[in-house]
Motif scaffolding. Structure first.
Motif, mmCIF file in Angstrom:
data_model
loop_
_atom_site.group_PDB
_atom_site.id
_atom_site.type_symbol
_atom_site.label_atom_id
_atom_site.label_comp_id
_atom_site.label_asym_id
_atom_site.label_seq_id
_atom_site.Cartn_x
_atom_site.Cartn_y
_atom_site.Cartn_z
ATOM 1 N N HIS B 22 1.150 -1.455 -0.131
ATOM 2 C CA HIS B 22 0.151 0.247 0.288
ATOM 3 C C HIS B 22 1.130 1.007 0.088
ATOM 4 C CE1 HIS B 22 -3.116 2.877 1.868
ATOM 5 N NE2 HIS B 22 -4.031 2.142 0.947
ATOM 6 N N SER B 24 0.501 5.615 -1.532
ATOM 7 C CA SER B 24 -0.756 6.440 -1.880
ATOM 8 C C SER B 24 -1.655 6.212 -2.421
ATOM 9 C CB SER B 24 0.213 7.816 -1.724
ATOM 10 O OG SER B 24 1.146 7.810 -0.546
ATOM 11 N N GLY B 25 -2.622 4.976 -1.441
ATOM 12 C CA GLY B 25 -4.601 4.906 -1.856
ATOM 13 C C GLY B 25 -4.601 4.982 -1.285
ATOM 14 N N HIS B 61 6.733 -6.167 7.836
ATOM 15 C CA HIS B 61 7.767 -5.735 6.932
ATOM 16 C C HIS B 61 7.500 -6.744 6.074
ATOM 17 C CE1 HIS B 61 9.201 -3.373 10.335
ATOM 18 N NE2 HIS B 61 8.758 -4.272 10.755
ATOM 19 N N GLN B 77 8.724 13.194 -1.425
ATOM 20 C CA GLN B 77 8.802 13.813 -0.202
ATOM 21 C C GLN B 77 8.872 12.513 1.440
ATOM 22 O OE1 GLN B 77 6.948 15.321 -2.179
ATOM 23 N NE2 GLN B 77 8.422 16.504 -2.781
ATOM 24 N N ASP B 78 8.554 11.931 1.136
ATOM 25 C CA ASP B 78 8.719 10.385 2.439
ATOM 26 C C ASP B 78 9.277 9.754 2.113
ATOM 27 O OD1 ASP B 78 6.934 9.012 4.514
ATOM 28 O OD2 ASP B 78 6.179 7.796 3.067
ATOM 29 N N LYS B 79 9.659 9.363 2.420
ATOM 30 C CA LYS B 79 11.386 8.435 2.453
ATOM 31 C C LYS B 79 10.918 7.085 2.908
ATOM 32 C CE LYS B 79 15.577 10.728 3.507
ATOM 33 N NZ LYS B 79 16.682 12.102 4.905
ATOM 34 N N SER B 81 8.131 5.756 1.777
ATOM 35 C CA SER B 81 7.183 5.420 0.890
ATOM 36 C C SER B 81 8.545 5.249 0.021
ATOM 37 C CB SER B 81 6.618 6.234 0.123
ATOM 38 O OG SER B 81 5.679 6.529 1.215
ATOM 39 N N GLU B 84 10.051 1.111 1.068
ATOM 40 C CA GLU B 84 9.039 0.401 0.330
ATOM 41 C C GLU B 84 9.237 0.050 -0.844
ATOM 42 O OE1 GLU B 84 6.851 0.432 4.320
ATOM 43 O OE2 GLU B 84 5.464 0.425 2.697
ATOM 44 N N GLN B 118 2.139 18.663 6.373
ATOM 45 C CA GLN B 118 3.123 18.342 5.390
ATOM 46 C C GLN B 118 3.082 19.024 4.374
ATOM 47 O OE1 GLN B 118 5.217 16.293 6.985
ATOM 48 N NE2 GLN B 118 4.377 16.233 8.633
ATOM 49 N N PRO B 119 2.936 20.518 4.065
ATOM 50 C CA PRO B 119 3.201 20.696 3.590
ATOM 51 C C PRO B 119 3.899 20.819 2.020
ATOM 52 C CG PRO B 119 4.401 22.605 4.151
ATOM 53 C CD PRO B 119 3.211 21.346 5.402
ATOM 54 N N HIS B 121 5.110 17.171 1.560
ATOM 55 C CA HIS B 121 4.487 16.277 0.426
ATOM 56 C C HIS B 121 3.360 16.549 -0.864
ATOM 57 C CE1 HIS B 121 4.836 13.336 3.547
ATOM 58 N NE2 HIS B 121 5.619 13.411 3.872
ATOM 59 N N TYR B 124 4.092 13.421 -5.609
ATOM 60 C CA TYR B 124 3.595 11.316 -6.098
ATOM 61 C C TYR B 124 3.552 11.364 -7.795
ATOM 62 C CZ TYR B 124 1.268 12.805 -1.665
ATOM 63 O OH TYR B 124 0.970 12.707 0.283
#
Lengths: 304, 264, 455
Positions: B22, B24-25, B61, B77-79, B81, B84, B118-119, B121, B124
């Motif tokens: 999963h 960003s859904g 994990h 910008q999300d490490k 994600s 993963e 979280q400005p 972010h 995508y």
């Protein structure tokens, strides 16, 4: 991994007429249907039978639209509605656009659909690759295909009728392609025939890459070609189609004759199918070198 | 819990291992998978062990797996994600992008950051912009039956006999070619790649496929309301003139019967 | 001396979240913080400048488990802003869609929560995917209930996941008489199954309540009788559907809502000092992991009358039915008790529904920038959207989604429980973390950004 097969290889696989279990010349046994029918009233009669027997709960047909001879797809759930849609309109009716709505606000679990060969391709693709057709694939219970050399835009038909045939659209009683001509019959009894070479420029461009004449992917496909006036040639193709057709025959819905015993018979169907596919195959090949080292897309090779 | 499952019931030896990753859904893709209802239970009984999927199992994990079903786009910008999704590529033999966000960005194509708290972010990307994706299942939400078909075909590809592998390859090819085609999709594709290319024949598939009713037909040709389009890619993928594989689709009756039988 | 344990990520709910727990020597939570680690897709900001028709379609895609709530709250906040009343039959279709979604969602939640529960009379936890009986029959029933909910939703709403039929001003398509009959038949079948499922789940939950311990990672963990108790209040706008500023007696009041920073609500900097590699599956975070919920969870915490509230099934039952059972099990039982009414509501709405009725308002104003709001009772709680529309475009958009309301409340409810059961409490809320996009864990570099924002 091999890409998709080249389309002429495919043609050899299936043959010009596609796979079929049975081919006959037929017409409806119902006088009321025949009276309004384009040819043998096959589509209307078979849907009527399927509706009455509960094989389908509704059928997506091409009914009257906002302008004369402009079709509008709609979902017929009664025999009256079915009857209102009989006859060929010779311009585009996006039949498949209703296929999901039929299962939604109409609540249908068993759907019939009639369409051109390309629309049958769309339906089958939608069943195997239902990208945006959730819960639709198993609800298609009877897909009837109609023979198709090419289709026209509404404006094309309008120009053919109003310019070439010098008739007003609303004054037309019937249109027909047959015996190498485009026929326009007026309400007042006049008949105009246009040579097909006149119609060529008006053909829908997308039809020129179509490699299917007799709706190879329908459950049952039908058209006038091959059968005498007032009769239609019928291919019964799938197990499902065979099942429904046999029941309809048993119920006395149709008069049939063996296709071998009618004139002009399958020979003409094969000839026209071969002509269409050969011509369009050539178009597909020409598209590959359309520009200067630039191709036009070939959908048979993939989505790129 | 999954540990106890393993202890209690020895997994069937020739099942494939499947995970749901999963990003960003919205989990709508997973709901679609679950909307195979009884069929989902059969898939898990016979063909696939679900080895990962935070919503359904306790594994925390990403493990090694045969098939990763990835839902959602990746916030760069999300490490976590980014890490993963890379890990998913390393651990999975086949990566399937499930749904519009994973394939094309979908509504996250509209994201431009600036929201509390979280400005930053604001970016995508579809999964295919960061790792190689093998198979695409576009649409929003994707269709349960297509997800099912891909799962069954993936099983046949990895565990089937020669004929089954051949069929699976042929079936999956266009969905692999869609993945190759790129990470941009829009209702505009109907114009660019179908109408502009002289290929549209007005069947109406695109309008039926659109999940936001953005497509109508004007005199038989599609009109896309671009202020409704969410960029899920369903319309183009559904169009019989985006791809039409003559070596698979004409066999529809047999293939549908086989899939039905497999899920009985 | 207190120790800190971190469970990251948490499982068996929608989205990514984690738990940071301060525990005593006996492993009992003194203070718990539950926070989201789902990236912020920024729907409220991307909505600005877009059309009022498109924004609810985008908002739907915030969450695939309660997309109906987001679609309807989104559309109705737009309608609230432009002051557009919709025809009765359109409203009835929305009510059917809403109830059908709750039915499916509650059933789905059963699958997620059953693995914590025991088969009565045994020490065996339930694996809902096991082919063994009696579990398989339950799983099949759950899937059939979901199928009924999703199919009714699909007919009334156009799509089962992200509904396509609702639009600003009403609905696109009316359901035919045939569709009405089909929905009716499905609902009747569903009602029988829903009763069975409710009874089954309540028995399972009561059985858990009677147990002294639960097995977690091979250890027997005592279950406190006060598992999941908190002293926060409840908030609900309607027993089934929702409310908006167009109602004569609105069920929610924007004046009572405040949005505050997380500073007051979360723990400060710390370091993991207790780790359990045996915690299923993959263990808790290793000793030495830095945590800082106060900084990491840089959310807006929505307050109602100045304090966090619980939203969801129990909140609805407390508000409208004087339900009074506290704790995680009380909350779970409230959820099961909502099963039958999903179907009764559908059946009643179908009785009233006229297939030939109007489903779109005659006139759809384009808006003058006034504030509109809609509070939709999503399966997991009150989902409030606020909007201002001018000339058909969105000027302002805010989503106060159920799990955002529940994050701080649930964090309070963790106190007093053994840390190994923290996830059981979290799951009681049926969280939908992707919706609650306001919280996020950030890395070293980005803390500065967050800090500036907070100060």
């Amino acid at each position: 991994m091999p890409l998709m097969r080249h389309s002429n290889e495919v043609r050899e696989m299936a043959g010009e007429l596609g796979k079929y279990k049975l081919c006959v010349s037929a017409r409806s046994a119902d006088k009321a249907i025949l009276k309004r029918a384009q040819d043998g009233g096959i589509v209307t009669q078979l849907f009527k039978f399927a509706l009455e027997e509960g094989i389908i709960e509704g059928a997506i047909v091409a009914g009257p639209g906002d302008e004369p001879w402009r079709p509008r797809p709609f979902i017929a759930t009664t025999v009256e509605e079915l009857m209102s849609a009989s006859g060929t309109k010779y311009n585009i009716s996006p039949q498949v656009s209703w296929i999901k709505e039929a299962t939604r606000s109409y609540g249908l679990d068993k759907i019939g659909i009639v369409g051109t060969p390309c629309q049958m391709q769309a339906v089958r693709k939608g069943q195997l690759y239902p990208v945006g057709l959730r819960d639709v694939p198993d609800k298609i219970k009877l897909a009837i295909g109609i023979f198709c050399m090419e289709n026209f835009s509404y404006q094309s038909v309008k120009q053919l009728v109003e310019d070439h045939a010098a008739m007003k659209m609303e004054a037309v009683k019937k249109m027909e392609i047959g015996k190498g001509k485009f026929w326009v019959y007026g309400q007042r009894g006049q008949v105009v025939q246009l040579p097909l070479k006149v119609t060529h420029k008006y053909e829908q461009p997308g039809c020129h890459v179509c490699l299917d004449y007799v709706a190879n992917l329908a459950d049952v496909s039908t058209g006038s070609v091959g059968s005498p006036d007032g009769w239609s040639t019928v291919f019964v193709r799938t197990r499902n189609g065979d099942d429904i057709w046999s029941k309809a025959i048993a119920a006395g819905c149709f008069e049939t004759k063996p296709i071998e015993q009618v004139k002009p018979g399958l020979e003409l169907v094969t000839k026209l199918a071969t002509e269409k596919i050969t011509k369009n195959q050539k178009t597909v090949e020409e598209r590959a070198k359309f520009g200067v080292n630039k191709s036009l897309r070939n959908p048979y090779l993939g989505p790129k | 819990m999954a540990e106890t499952i393993k202890k209690e019931e020895k997994p069937v030896a020739d099942k494939i291992t499947v995970g749901h990753v999963h990003m960003s859904g919205c989990t709508g893709c997973l709901v679609s998978l679950a909307d195979n209802y009884g069929g989902l239970l059969t898939i898990l009984d016979k063909y696939a062990d679900l080895v990962y999927g935070l919503t359904l199992a306790d594994v925390r994990h990403i493990p090694k797996m045969d098939v990763a079903l990835v839902e959602g786009s990746v916030c760069i910008q999300d490490k976590i994600s980014v890490q993963e999704i890379k890990e998913t590529r390393e651990k999975a033999a086949v990566v399937v992008a499930v749904g519009g966000c994973a394939c094309y960005g979908n509504i996250t194509r509209f994201t431009r950051g600036g929201q509390q708290n979280q400005p930053q972010h604001e970016s995508y990307l579809p999964v295919g912009d960061l790792i190689k994706v093998d198979v695409y299942i576009p649409g929003c939400a994707p269709c349960p039956q297509l997800i099912r078909n891909v799962c069954v075909m993936a099983y046949l590809l990895l565990k089937g006999n020669k004929d089954q592998q051949e069929l699976a390859k042929k079936y999956l090819t266009p969905l692999m070619l869609l993945a190759d085609r790129g990470t941009e999709a829009c209702g505009c594709d109907l114009m660019y790649d179908v109408v502009n290319q002289g290929l549209c024949m007005g069947c109406g598939s695109c309008a039926a496929a659109c999940p936001v009713r953005a497509i109508t037909h004007e005199y038989g040709k599609p009109n896309v309301n671009r202020e409704m389009c969410i960029k899920c890619g369903a319309c183009y993928a559904q169009c019989p003139r985006s791809f039409f594989n003559f070596d698979v689709i004409p066999e529809f009756e047999g293939i549908m019967d086989a899939i039905d039988a497999a899920l009985k | 001396m207190s120790k800190i344990v971190e469970i990251s990520p948490t499982t068996r709910h929608e989205g990514h979240s984690k738990l940071v727990l301060k525990v005593d020597d006996a492993g009992i939570i003194e203070r718990g913080d539950w926070l989201s680690i789902t990236p912020v897709r920024g729907v409220e900001k991307l909505a600005l400048g877009k059309t009022m028709d498109q924004v609810p379609k985008i908002a739907s895609r915030v969450c695939g488990i309660c997309p109906i709530a987001h679609t309807l709250a989104g559309i109705e906040s737009m309608e609230g802003s432009i002051r557009c009343e919709i025809p009765k039959d359109a409203k009835l279709l929305r009510i059917i869609l809403q109830s059908a979604n709750r039915l499916h969602s509650h059933a789905l939640h059963n699958i997620l929560t059953l693995p914590d529960m025991y088969l009565p009379g045994t020490d065996t936890k339930i694996n809902p995917f096991s082919p063994q009986e009696p579990v398989r029959s339950v799983a099949k029933r759950i899937q059939r209930i979901r199928e009924i909910g999703q199919t009714i939703g699909e007919i009334a709403g156009g799509e089962a996941v992200h509904p396509s039929n609702p639009r600003v001003g009403g609905m696109y398509k009316a359901c035919t008489a045939h569709a009405k009959t089909k929905m009716y038949d499905l609902a009747k079948e569903g009602l029988v199954l829903a009763h069975e499922q409710m009874d089954f789940m309540i028995a399972i939950l009561r059985n858990y309540q009677k147990r002294d311990w639960a097995e977690v990672g091979g250890k027997q963990i005592p279950i406190p009788k006060t598992l999941g108790y908190h002293n926060q209040g409840y908030m609900a706008a309607h027993p089934m559907y929702g409310s908006s500023n167009l109602d004569d007696c609105p069920g929610w009041n924007p004046d009572r809502w405040t949005d505050v920073r997380p500073w007051d609500w979360y723990m400060g900097e710390g370091e993991v000092s207790l780790a359990d590699p045996g915690y299923p599956i993959g263990g808790t975070s290793p000793v030495g992991t830095k945590v800082n919920p106060q900084m990491e969870a840089c959310t807006g915490v929505p307050l109602y009358d100045g304090s966090p509230v619980e939203v969801g099934p129990r909140a609805r039952l407390v508000q409208f039915k004087n339900y009074d059972e506290k704790g995680t099990i009380g909350q779970q039982i409230a959820r099961q008790m909502e099963y039958p009414d999903c179907l009764y509501t559908i059946l009643n709405a179908l009785d009233d529904y006229n297939p030939n009725g109007k489903i779109l308002a005659d006139h759809i104003p384009q808006g003058d920038g006034s504030l509109g709001w809609a509070a939709n009772e999503a399966p997991r709680g009150c989902d409030v959207h606020l909007a201002k529309v001018k000339d058909g475009r969105v000027l302002y958009y805010e989503m106060l989604v159920p799990t955002t309301w529940n994050f701080p409340t649930c964090s309070r409810a963790l106190t007093g429980a053994p840390w190994q059961l923290a996830e059981v409490i979290v799951r009681g809320y049926d969280p939908c973390v992707s919706c609650a996009t306001h919280m996020i864990v950030i890395d070293e570099d980005k803390r500065l950004v967050a800090q500036k924002l907070i100060q």
